[in-house]
Scaffold this motif. Structure first.
Motif, PDB file in Angstrom:
ATOM      1  N   PRO A  52       9.570  -2.133   7.398  1.00 32.92           N
ATOM      2  CA  PRO A  52       9.008  -3.699   7.596  1.00 32.92           C
ATOM      3  C   PRO A  52       7.665  -3.956   7.001  1.00 32.92           C
ATOM      4  N   LEU A  53       7.817  -4.765   5.769  1.00 30.44           N
ATOM      5  CA  LEU A  53       6.729  -4.999   4.782  1.00 30.44           C
ATOM      6  C   LEU A  53       5.517  -6.028   5.550  1.00 30.44           C
ATOM      7  N   GLY A  54       6.006  -6.874   6.417  1.00 28.30           N
ATOM      8  CA  GLY A  54       4.869  -7.380   7.042  1.00 28.30           C
ATOM      9  C   GLY A  54       3.947  -8.484   6.003  1.00 28.30           C
ATOM     10  N   LYS A  55       2.726  -8.428   6.221  1.00 28.83           N
ATOM     11  CA  LYS A  55       1.944  -9.478   5.807  1.00 28.83           C
ATOM     12  C   LYS A  55       1.096  -8.551   4.594  1.00 28.83           C
ATOM     13  N   LYS A  56       1.109  -9.167   3.526  1.00 27.86           N
ATOM     14  CA  LYS A  56       0.503  -8.654   2.261  1.00 27.86           C
ATOM     15  C   LYS A  56      -1.012  -8.339   2.659  1.00 27.86           C
ATOM     16  N   PRO A  57      -1.717  -7.214   2.361  1.00 32.64           N
ATOM     17  CA  PRO A  57      -3.101  -6.791   2.596  1.00 32.64           C
ATOM     18  C   PRO A  57      -4.050  -7.608   1.626  1.00 32.64           C
ATOM     19  N   LYS A  58      -5.245  -7.792   1.945  1.00 34.63           N
ATOM     20  CA  LYS A  58      -6.159  -8.273   1.151  1.00 34.63           C
ATOM     21  C   LYS A  58      -6.918  -7.287   0.523  1.00 34.63           C
ATOM     22  N   PHE A  59      -7.075  -7.451  -0.811  1.00 36.46           N
ATOM     23  CA  PHE A  59      -7.986  -6.170  -1.422  1.00 36.46           C
ATOM     24  C   PHE A  59      -9.393  -6.327  -1.206  1.00 36.46           C
ATOM     25  N   GLY A  60     -10.064  -5.282  -1.301  1.00 34.40           N
ATOM     26  CA  GLY A  60     -11.522  -5.154  -1.417  1.00 34.40           C
ATOM     27  C   GLY A  60     -12.113  -4.997  -2.796  1.00 34.40           C
TER      28      GLY A  60
ATOM     29  N   LYS B  21      -8.738   2.890  -6.595  1.00 33.39           N
ATOM     30  CA  LYS B  21      -7.870   2.734  -5.319  1.00 33.39           C
ATOM     31  C   LYS B  21      -6.471   2.846  -5.451  1.00 33.39           C
ATOM     32  N   HIS B  22      -6.018   2.365  -6.792  1.00 35.66           N
ATOM     33  CA  HIS B  22      -4.581   2.213  -6.976  1.00 35.66           C
ATOM     34  C   HIS B  22      -4.372   3.196  -8.603  1.00 35.66           C
ATOM     35  N   LEU B  23      -3.685   4.306  -8.641  1.00 42.86           N
ATOM     36  CA  LEU B  23      -3.395   4.992  -9.641  1.00 42.86           C
ATOM     37  C   LEU B  23      -1.893   4.689 -10.181  1.00 42.86           C
ATOM     38  N   ILE B  24      -1.658   4.415 -11.067  1.00 45.65           N
ATOM     39  CA  ILE B  24      -0.556   4.166 -11.834  1.00 45.65           C
ATOM     40  C   ILE B  24      -0.234   5.306 -13.000  1.00 45.65           C
ATOM     41  N   ILE B  25       0.865   5.818 -12.780  1.00 43.13           N
ATOM     42  CA  ILE B  25       1.442   6.849 -14.100  1.00 43.13           C
ATOM     43  C   ILE B  25       2.569   6.618 -14.532  1.00 43.13           C
TER      44      ILE B  25
ATOM     45  N   LEU C 146      -0.433   5.998  -5.179  1.00 42.92           N
ATOM     46  CA  LEU C 146       0.156   6.397  -6.233  1.00 42.92           C
ATOM     47  C   LEU C 146       1.381   5.312  -6.373  1.00 42.92           C
ATOM     48  N   ILE C 147       1.609   5.097  -7.855  1.00 45.09           N
ATOM     49  CA  ILE C 147       2.612   4.135  -8.351  1.00 45.09           C
ATOM     50  C   ILE C 147       3.113   4.924  -9.394  1.00 45.09           C
ATOM     51  N   LEU C 148       4.173   5.865  -9.202  1.00 44.15           N
ATOM     52  CA  LEU C 148       4.736   6.755 -10.463  1.00 44.15           C
ATOM     53  C   LEU C 148       6.062   6.144 -10.806  1.00 44.15           C
ATOM     54  N   CYS C 149       5.978   6.002 -12.327  1.00 42.97           N
ATOM     55  CA  CYS C 149       7.384   5.538 -12.827  1.00 42.97           C
ATOM     56  C   CYS C 149       7.663   6.457 -14.031  1.00 42.97           C
ATOM     57  N   GLY C 150       9.221   6.511 -14.276  1.00 42.96           N
ATOM     58  CA  GLY C 150       9.587   7.256 -15.235  1.00 42.96           C
ATOM     59  C   GLY C 150      11.104   7.818 -14.936  1.00 42.96           C
ATOM     60  N   ASP C 151      11.842   8.342 -15.977  1.00 37.33           N
ATOM     61  CA  ASP C 151      12.951   8.820 -15.944  1.00 37.33           C
ATOM     62  C   ASP C 151      13.321  10.225 -16.179  1.00 37.33           C
ATOM     63  N   PHE C 152      13.366  11.088 -15.331  1.00 36.15           N
ATOM     64  CA  PHE C 152      13.412  12.534 -15.585  1.00 36.15           C
ATOM     65  C   PHE C 152      14.554  12.926 -16.464  1.00 36.15           C
TER      66      PHE C 152
ATOM     67  N   GLY D  92       0.562  -1.094  -0.001  1.00 38.56           N
ATOM     68  CA  GLY D  92      -0.052  -0.079  -0.080  1.00 38.56           C
ATOM     69  C   GLY D  92       0.676   1.233  -0.050  1.00 38.56           C
ATOM     70  N   LYS D  93       2.165   1.181  -0.203  1.00 40.81           N
ATOM     71  CA  LYS D  93       2.747   2.226  -0.165  1.00 40.81           C
ATOM     72  C   LYS D  93       2.916   3.383  -1.506  1.00 40.81           C
ATOM     73  N   ASN D  94       2.704   4.509  -1.325  1.00 44.53           N
ATOM     74  CA  ASN D  94       3.149   5.313  -2.416  1.00 44.53           C
ATOM     75  C   ASN D  94       4.253   5.470  -3.021  1.00 44.53           C
ATOM     76  N   ILE D  95       4.581   5.017  -4.239  1.00 46.27           N
ATOM     77  CA  ILE D  95       6.031   4.801  -4.531  1.00 46.27           C
ATOM     78  C   ILE D  95       6.414   5.574  -5.914  1.00 46.27           C
ATOM     79  N   PHE D  96       7.559   6.079  -6.028  1.00 44.78           N
ATOM     80  CA  PHE D  96       8.082   6.436  -7.549  1.00 44.78           C
ATOM     81  C   PHE D  96       9.385   5.625  -7.720  1.00 44.78           C
ATOM     82  N   PHE D  97       9.106   4.924  -8.780  1.00 44.95           N
ATOM     83  CA  PHE D  97      10.508   4.096  -9.307  1.00 44.95           C
ATOM     84  C   PHE D  97      11.068   4.577 -10.597  1.00 44.95           C
ATOM     85  N   THR D  98      12.389   4.689 -10.648  1.00 50.76           N
ATOM     86  CA  THR D  98      13.029   5.215 -11.986  1.00 50.76           C
ATOM     87  C   THR D  98      14.084   4.467 -12.306  1.00 50.76           C
TER      88      THR D  98
END
Length: 622
Positions: free
Chosen positions: A614-622, A293-297, A330-336, A213-219
């Motif tokens: 700490p990543l813990g247990k994966k959530p269950k999606f509704g 619930k989840h927005l990917i850009i 938010l799941i953001l991806c790209g290379d500036f 459930g984290k808001n992330i940016f990966f490049t």
């Protein structure tokens, strides 16, 4: 296969019917987990358990049929003849559902499996019932190979996945079988999904944070598998509440999504905040914003910072929440370091990381470092230097020397990468006109004629394709990775057979083209598609249109580049130095934006200081 392949968590319906097909009982779970288990007698069962339900429902895997046509959309069903019931899955993460169905197929396909041994003590079975159940172990390599071989020999007509409301109206011929072998139409689908490919450790870490459930940016630099990882992320999330978007139509098509502007519902976003709020309130976009619930850009580097701020405000307004982006993940991806936002003549566009919303929305940052597109360490090092605007005398000399390389072979010429789209179109048209011979025209077949313009903007394939013998073409779809027929492969039309072009590729393969299908989603979730030959004229291609491609025969002149990162994007399309020719290279053609350089300096300091979450247990999606 991973251990998680033995369960799926999603919306689940179980319906029992009588001999006449009338419903006698129906259980509807908004969220339930279905596990593949064995009882004490090694029989395979599916156990369905909802969070708040008092007990679990167990269904024996015998005399059953699986309907998986819409598996990639998170829908499937299993009909149990012996139980007189049907199990329906919907809004399931596509990767989880695919692996779950594959495990069933694998376990049932292996005839030497313990579950096929006769029961020696029927009295013990009657006393113990289903007690002592255990999860089914992941499939072994031997089991996978055996099942894959079997799947390749199965040829069945596709069966539409029935819905709980209309199942009684359909005759499900496959369900009349009395065999214990699963009836899975198009079983090959289970072994041809991109979701089963291996991920690197760095990619797995990103996916794990997304699932928590984290808001992330990966490049990452060009060719580090960003689009591949995005597809894995999309497949791991529930489709009904996940919106995959990108800044451009071509990028959106690569990940099976829509453009960010389509999703946002505020046009180009040039209106005032109040005007944008009115636009969303009066359209279907508001409903989609609330459901998401989840927005990917993807290609976030080309999203204007002011637009990003505006849609963040819209999200909080529509969803009536003051959480960042209204609580959407938010799941953001790209290379500036690649292509920047388009600026107007009077005003320089702002990068997304310069927006007010960026700092409060992005929780974790990641950088992919393993390059997959190129394998030559020397070329990879050159590209990494060019990415940050560093051009040494040695790099200049190496790139200048490529101008003398002969990279043409067997009539296949190098594709010229152009900084402007119009220039590429003019080259292709003029070169085609120079060829003698008869022109063959191939018109696309669009599912919705009113959406032709949208399909033109988002798909790589043209509405009308004109070919002649000798036409230089590029393949636009992965057809046979082992045979070298991959997206971006270069070839030449050598003849026509039955009115279809035969293309000879650099790999040596000859391919008789046939119509292929491309699909895109509308903002409302409807799917529209185009059927066309998977080819495009390739004497020239624009740098913008080449994003995501790997080119095996490419030439470029960078004298007309006008944006930071444009030269790097062009050069990084090449598979190797040996398949690249750079004309009139000068160090002045390569530069990086100073704001981007400063951002990545801060970004890398944050990566060094970032605490292990700490990543813990994966959530269950509704």
């Amino acid at each position: 296969m991973e251990g998680e392949s033995c369960f799926v968590t999603c919306a689940t319906v179980i319906e029992w019917t009588n001999a006449q097909g009338s419903s006698t009982r129906k259980v509807n779970y908004r969220t339930a987990t279905s596990r593949l288990i064995r009882n004490s007698f090694r029989h395979l069962l599916i156990e369905v358990r909802a969070e708040k339900a008092s007990g679990a429902i167990k269904l024996h895997l015998k005399e059953f049929a699986v309907f998986n046509r819409f598996m990639n959309e998170g829908k499937a069903s299993i009909k149990f003849k012996s139980e007189n019931c049907t199990l329906y899955f919907s809004n399931a993460p596509a990767a989880q559902l695919t692996n779950f169905l594959k495990t069933i197929f694998v376990k049932m396909s292996n005839k030497d499996d313990d579950s096929h041994k006769p029961i020696k003590n029927p009295l013990r079975e009657k006393v113990l019932g289903n007690e002592g159940v255990q999860d089914v172990s992941p499939a072994t390599v031997a089991e996978l190979n055996k099942a894959r071989e079997k799947a390749s020999t199965i040829s069945r007509a596709t069966i539409t996945t029935p819905s709980p409301t209309n199942v009684r109206k359909r005759k499900l011929s496959a369900s009349n079988s009395t065999s214990n072998t699963p009836k899975i139409p198009r079983a090959k689908k289970l072994f041809s999904q991109p979701t089963i490919d291996e991920m690197t450790e760095e990619q797995s870490k990103v996916l794990e944070c997304v699932l928590n459930g984290k808001n992330i940016f990966f490049t990452g630099s060009a060719g580090t598998g960003k689009s591949f990882l995005l597809k894995r992320i999309i497949a791991a999330l529930p489709p009904d509440v996940t919106m995959a978007t990108a800044s451009t139509g071509v990028a959106a098509c690569h990940i099976g999504g829509i453009t960010l502007h389509q999703f946002a519902g505020i046009g180009l976003g040039t209106g005032t905040i109040e005007r944008c709020k009115q636009m969303v309130s009066k359209s279907a976009a508001g409903t989609i914003w609330r459901k998401t619930k989840h927005l990917i850009i993807d290609e976030i580097s080309m999203v204007d910072g002011d637009f990003f701020d505006k849609i963040e405000t819209i999200a909080r307004f529509v969803r009536n929440s003051e959480k960042p982006f209204g609580g959407i993940q938010l799941i953001l991806c790209g290379d500036f370091f690649q292509l920047p936002p388009v600026s107007s003549k009077t005003e320089q566009a702002k990068f997304c990381f310069q927006s007010d919303a960026w700092a409060k929305c992005v929780q974790l940052n990641f950088e992919l470092k393993t390059v997959h597109r190129q394998t030559d360490p020397k070329f990879i090092n050159i590209l990494n230097r060019l990415r940050i605007g560093q051009v040494t005398d040695e790099i200049t000399e190496i790139l200048k020397n490529t101008s003398r390389q002969k990279i043409e072979t067997e009539g296949i010429l190098a594709t010229r990468l152009c900084s402007h789209v119009n220039e590429a179109n003019e080259i292709n048209e003029s070169q085609l006109n120079k060829l003698s011979g008869i022109s063959k025209v191939y018109a696309a077949q669009d599912s919705d004629q009113s959406m032709t313009k949208a399909l033109d903007q988002q798909l790589p394939v043209p509405n009308k394709l004109v070919l002649k013998v000798g036409a230089q073409v590029m393949l636009l779809k992965n057809l046979s990775i082992s045979g070298g027929l991959v997206n971006g492969a270069r070839g030449v039309v050598v003849k026509f057979e039955d009115d279809m072009p035969v293309v000879h590729f650099r790999t040596g393969a000859n391919y008789k083209a046939k119509m292929e299908k491309w699909s895109i989603k509308t903002a409302g979730g409807a799917i529209i598609y185009r059927k066309q030959l998977p080819l495009k004229l390739a004497w020239a291609f624009s740098i913008h249109k080449s994003q995501g491609l790997t080119l095996d025969c490419v030439e470029m002149s960078l004298t007309r580049v006008f944006d930071a990162g444009q030269a790097y994007v062009a050069l990084s399309r090449a598979q190797s130095l040996q398949t690249l020719r750079v004309l009139d290279f000068s160090a002045q053609q390569v530069w990086a934006n100073k704001e981007v350089l400063n951002f990545y300096r801060r970004f890398r300091r944050q990566l060094e200081l970032m605490e292990i979450v700490p990543l813990g247990k994966k959530p269950k999606f509704g």
